[in-house]
Design a protein around this motif. Structure first.
Motif, PDB file in Angstrom:
ATOM      1  N   GLY A  73       0.768  -1.224   0.000  1.00 37.39           N
ATOM      2  CA  GLY A  73       0.000   0.000   0.000  1.00 37.39           C
ATOM      3  C   GLY A  73       0.804   1.282   0.000  1.00 37.39           C
ATOM      4  N   LEU A  74       2.108   1.199  -0.283  1.00 40.63           N
ATOM      5  CA  LEU A  74       2.867   2.445  -0.402  1.00 40.63           C
ATOM      6  C   LEU A  74       2.290   3.246  -1.555  1.00 40.63           C
ATOM      7  N   GLY A  75       2.088   4.531  -1.315  1.00 48.79           N
ATOM      8  CA  GLY A  75       1.467   5.363  -2.339  1.00 48.79           C
ATOM      9  C   GLY A  75       2.349   6.513  -2.761  1.00 48.79           C
ATOM     10  N   ALA A  76       1.721   7.459  -3.424  1.00 49.86           N
ATOM     11  CA  ALA A  76       2.423   8.599  -3.990  1.00 49.86           C
ATOM     12  C   ALA A  76       2.962   9.548  -2.928  1.00 49.86           C
ATOM     13  N   ASP A  77       2.670   9.290  -1.661  1.00 51.28           N
ATOM     14  CA  ASP A  77       3.211  10.106  -0.582  1.00 51.28           C
ATOM     15  C   ASP A  77       4.540   9.561  -0.064  1.00 51.28           C
ATOM     16  N   ALA A  78       5.018   8.441  -0.620  1.00 52.16           N
ATOM     17  CA  ALA A  78       6.196   7.753  -0.082  1.00 52.16           C
ATOM     18  C   ALA A  78       7.453   8.032  -0.892  1.00 52.16           C
ATOM     19  N   ASP A  79       8.545   8.234  -0.167  1.00 50.77           N
ATOM     20  CA  ASP A  79       9.882   8.339  -0.730  1.00 50.77           C
ATOM     21  C   ASP A  79      10.673   7.153  -0.196  1.00 50.77           C
ATOM     22  N   VAL A  80      11.333   6.408  -1.090  1.00 50.72           N
ATOM     23  CA  VAL A  80      12.087   5.213  -0.715  1.00 50.72           C
ATOM     24  C   VAL A  80      13.560   5.468  -0.969  1.00 50.72           C
ATOM     25  N   VAL A  81      14.389   5.308   0.078  1.00 50.24           N
ATOM     26  CA  VAL A  81      15.824   5.517  -0.032  1.00 50.24           C
ATOM     27  C   VAL A  81      16.533   4.226   0.363  1.00 50.24           C
ATOM     28  N   VAL A  82      17.263   3.641  -0.584  1.00 49.50           N
ATOM     29  CA  VAL A  82      18.047   2.434  -0.324  1.00 49.50           C
ATOM     30  C   VAL A  82      19.428   2.891   0.142  1.00 49.50           C
ATOM     31  N   THR A  83      19.798   2.484   1.357  1.00 51.96           N
ATOM     32  CA  THR A  83      21.003   3.024   1.976  1.00 51.96           C
ATOM     33  C   THR A  83      22.242   2.153   1.817  1.00 51.96           C
ATOM     34  N   ASP A  84      22.142   1.025   1.135  1.00 54.32           N
ATOM     35  CA  ASP A  84      23.301   0.146   0.932  1.00 54.32           C
ATOM     36  C   ASP A  84      23.159  -0.523  -0.431  1.00 54.32           C
ATOM     37  N   HIS A  85      24.061  -0.189  -1.353  1.00 55.00           N
ATOM     38  CA  HIS A  85      23.965  -0.741  -2.710  1.00 55.00           C
ATOM     39  C   HIS A  85      24.769  -2.025  -2.885  1.00 55.00           C
ATOM     40  N   HIS A  86      25.308  -2.558  -1.787  1.00 52.89           N
ATOM     41  CA  HIS A  86      26.085  -3.794  -1.857  1.00 52.89           C
ATOM     42  C   HIS A  86      25.286  -5.029  -1.434  1.00 52.89           C
ATOM     43  N   ARG A  87      24.080  -4.866  -0.993  1.00 52.33           N
ATOM     44  CA  ARG A  87      23.306  -5.982  -0.467  1.00 52.33           C
ATOM     45  C   ARG A  87      22.724  -6.826  -1.603  1.00 52.33           C
ATOM     46  N   VAL A  88      22.647  -8.131  -1.383  1.00 51.32           N
ATOM     47  CA  VAL A  88      22.106  -9.035  -2.398  1.00 51.32           C
ATOM     48  C   VAL A  88      20.614  -8.784  -2.629  1.00 51.32           C
ATOM     49  N   GLU A  89      19.949  -8.188  -1.655  1.00 49.65           N
ATOM     50  CA  GLU A  89      18.521  -7.902  -1.763  1.00 49.65           C
ATOM     51  C   GLU A  89      18.235  -6.616  -2.532  1.00 49.65           C
ATOM     52  N   LEU A  90      19.270  -5.945  -3.039  1.00 49.25           N
ATOM     53  CA  LEU A  90      19.110  -4.660  -3.712  1.00 49.25           C
ATOM     54  C   LEU A  90      18.076  -4.732  -4.839  1.00 49.25           C
ATOM     55  N   GLY A  91      18.250  -5.663  -5.763  1.00 49.90           N
ATOM     56  CA  GLY A  91      17.341  -5.779  -6.904  1.00 49.90           C
ATOM     57  C   GLY A  91      15.900  -6.025  -6.498  1.00 49.90           C
ATOM     58  N   PRO A  92      15.639  -7.057  -5.682  1.00 50.17           N
ATOM     59  CA  PRO A  92      14.249  -7.304  -5.280  1.00 50.17           C
ATOM     60  C   PRO A  92      13.616  -6.134  -4.519  1.00 50.17           C
ATOM     61  N   MET A  93      14.371  -5.469  -3.661  1.00 50.91           N
ATOM     62  CA  MET A  93      13.813  -4.324  -2.924  1.00 50.91           C
ATOM     63  C   MET A  93      13.429  -3.197  -3.887  1.00 50.91           C
ATOM     64  N   LEU A  94      14.320  -2.889  -4.818  1.00 45.10           N
ATOM     65  CA  LEU A  94      14.022  -1.829  -5.785  1.00 45.10           C
ATOM     66  C   LEU A  94      12.881  -2.225  -6.711  1.00 45.10           C
ATOM     67  N   ARG A  95      12.877  -3.472  -7.153  1.00 41.37           N
ATOM     68  CA  ARG A  95      11.779  -3.955  -8.010  1.00 41.37           C
ATOM     69  C   ARG A  95      10.442  -3.759  -7.322  1.00 41.37           C
TER      70      ARG A  95
END
Length: 171
Positions: A73-95
């Motif tokens: 339910g994240l909507g247009a009011d949400a900003d998402v900041v990924v703070t570690d680009h070395h994690r294996v979960e990077l792709g799935p989290m961004l997807r």
């Protein structure tokens, strides 16, 4: 009647931040400061960390919620900041963030180094148009070096973007 900035300075303006959500992905020192300062700015803060053992109550305890996956339910009011680009979960989290109608998605990282999110998302079948929605680097270029400075630059960039401004001292 005072102008808007004067009303804000004197506490006479209505709170315009009540619907903002800041999602910090991955427990890190920067995420801790994003949560702390984001709360001060009126964001509802969420920390997403798939490995609960990485979460420190001292550093990340101020989050409104600590989850192992992005909330539904994240909507247009949400900003998402990924703070570690070395994690294996990077792709799935961004997807998953890109699959929701969030306002803004960004990954911290040095722009002089290859962007690891691009191959991670490409391998998951994310469209080039969605990959282009990911901001990197994040924040205003103020020469940040420490976690609190990086968090301030990131939040200042989010506020500038939300308010349709470039940021900086040019008016």
């Amino acid at each position: 009647m005072a102008d808007d900035s004067c009303a804000v300075a004197h506490g006479d303006a209505a709170d315009q931040t009540a619907t903002r959500t800041l999602v910090a992905v991955f427990a890190s020192p920067v995420a801790g400061y994003l949560i702390r300062y984001g709360n001060d700015l009126g964001y509802r803060t969420v920390l997403v960390e798939p490995e609960r053992g990485r979460v420190s109550n001292a550093e990340h305890g101020a989050a409104a919620a600590v989850l192992t996956a992005l909330p539904a339910g994240l909507g247009a009011d949400a900003d998402v900041v990924v703070t570690d680009h070395h994690r294996v979960e990077l792709g799935p989290m961004l997807r998953d963030a890109l699959a929701s109608p969030v306002r803004w998605v960004g990954v911290m990282g040095n722009p002089r180094h290859p962007a690891p999110h691009i191959p991670a998302l490409t391998d998951l079948g994310v469209s080039p148009g969605d990959i282009e929605r990911v901001h990197r680097p994040v924040g205003l270029n103020i020469g940040s070096r420490t976690p609190p400075e990086i968090a301030i630059a990131t939040l200042a960039g989010l506020l500038a973007d939300r308010n349709g401004r470039k940021g900086g001292f040019d008016f």
